[in-house]
Design a protein around this motif. Sequence first.
Motif, PDB file in Angstrom:
ATOM      1  N   LYS A  17     -18.971 -22.972 -20.199  1.00 24.76           N
ATOM      2  CA  LYS A  17     -19.421 -24.287 -20.650  1.00 24.76           C
ATOM      3  C   LYS A  17     -19.491 -25.249 -19.478  1.00 24.76           C
ATOM      4  O   LYS A  17     -18.519 -25.422 -18.738  1.00 24.76           O
ATOM      5  CB  LYS A  17     -18.473 -24.845 -21.712  1.00 24.76           C
TER       6      LYS A  17
ATOM      7  N   TYR B  93     -19.150 -28.355 -17.256  1.00 28.02           N
ATOM      8  CA  TYR B  93     -18.270 -29.527 -17.302  1.00 28.02           C
ATOM      9  C   TYR B  93     -18.957 -30.757 -16.707  1.00 28.02           C
ATOM     10  O   TYR B  93     -18.336 -31.814 -16.565  1.00 28.02           O
ATOM     11  CB  TYR B  93     -16.940 -29.253 -16.611  1.00 28.02           C
TER      12      TYR B  93
ATOM     13  N   PRO C 143     -21.731 -32.893 -17.989  1.00 28.70           N
ATOM     14  CA  PRO C 143     -22.582 -33.057 -19.171  1.00 28.70           C
ATOM     15  C   PRO C 143     -23.990 -33.534 -18.861  1.00 28.70           C
ATOM     16  O   PRO C 143     -24.919 -33.271 -19.626  1.00 28.70           O
ATOM     17  CB  PRO C 143     -21.811 -34.086 -20.013  1.00 28.70           C
TER      18      PRO C 143
ATOM     19  N   THR D 122     -26.619 -30.800 -19.017  1.00 31.78           N
ATOM     20  CA  THR D 122     -26.828 -30.034 -20.246  1.00 31.78           C
ATOM     21  C   THR D 122     -28.278 -30.042 -20.720  1.00 31.78           C
ATOM     22  O   THR D 122     -28.822 -28.975 -21.067  1.00 31.78           O
ATOM     23  CB  THR D 122     -25.891 -30.543 -21.350  1.00 31.78           C
TER      24      THR D 122
ATOM     25  N   ASP E 140     -30.344 -26.627 -21.108  1.00 26.63           N
ATOM     26  CA  ASP E 140     -30.873 -26.184 -22.395  1.00 26.63           C
ATOM     27  C   ASP E 140     -32.383 -25.936 -22.321  1.00 26.63           C
ATOM     28  O   ASP E 140     -32.886 -24.961 -22.894  1.00 26.63           O
ATOM     29  CB  ASP E 140     -30.566 -27.225 -23.467  1.00 26.63           C
TER      30      ASP E 140
ATOM     31  N   ARG F 175     -24.396 -19.517 -25.396  1.00 23.51           N
ATOM     32  CA  ARG F 175     -23.928 -20.717 -26.095  1.00 23.51           C
ATOM     33  C   ARG F 175     -22.846 -20.390 -27.120  1.00 23.51           C
ATOM     34  O   ARG F 175     -21.976 -21.217 -27.405  1.00 23.51           O
ATOM     35  CB  ARG F 175     -25.094 -21.415 -26.792  1.00 23.51           C
TER      36      ARG F 175
ATOM     37  N   ASP G  84     -15.543 -21.141 -24.949  1.00 17.84           N
ATOM     38  CA  ASP G  84     -15.464 -21.928 -23.723  1.00 17.84           C
ATOM     39  C   ASP G  84     -14.241 -21.508 -22.907  1.00 17.84           C
ATOM     40  O   ASP G  84     -13.471 -20.617 -23.300  1.00 17.84           O
ATOM     41  CB  ASP G  84     -15.467 -23.425 -24.024  1.00 17.84           C
TER      42      ASP G  84
END
Length: 250
Positions: A172, A174, A176, A179, A183, A212, A216
């Motif tokens: 995941k 870190y 943000p 993101t 994606d 996804r 995490d």
Amino acid sequence: MSKADSDSTDFGYQRIPAAQKVERVGAVFRSVAERYDLMNDLMSAGLHRLWKRQTIGMARLRPGHAVLDLAAGTGDLTRLAMRELRGRGRMVMSDINEAMLSRGRDRLIDEGVLGVEYVLANVEELPFPDASFDRVIIGFGLRNVTDKARALQEMRRVLRPGGFVLVLEFSKLYLPGLTPVYDMYSFHVLPRMGQMIAGDSESYRYLAESIRMHPDQETLRDMMSGAGLEDCDYTNLSGGIVAVHRGYRY
């Protein structure tokens, strides 16, 4: 959890009967085997090679060690580990998928990497005695396993006291702010690339979805502890796109 829930599992964003996952994942990797290495380079802009070198560096291998590479694919981690063993020790390369294992074996032999044992095996039912290996490594394979807890228990079982497991896996972010870009790449660019290069967009869509759905960093660390591994920790690489998890058997 209801019985229906316990008998089903994730396949990307789908829920399917747990008994079907091995075959469904197997079909994905049979489809992409011939272009697997090329796609890895294109998908990660070559970063997967750096991540694998960093993982082997963290393994602290030395001549005489017995090493098990699980879900080994076409053998990148096995090849790097063999350099560290310098012809002494035991190297086992294993995968559940015959097409991937065969391609990996042929590739390593063609490159002059000799002395590797090749074993077709399910990570959830490893065909090795207790305490067989000093290191157990799995790179980008755990997220495709149906019963991850059982797989981690098996990894611990075959470890010798003082040895440790290394899990290299997508994780995941870190950061943000990255993101939306990540994606966009994962769900739009990657499937199109899979179609153009490997003639298969759906398999690469599954791979993006499976990333996804994977636990995490903290969740996987706790799962490793729950499997009986000790001093479990992790190291984020590339902003958390991937992480290397480590857990010991004492």
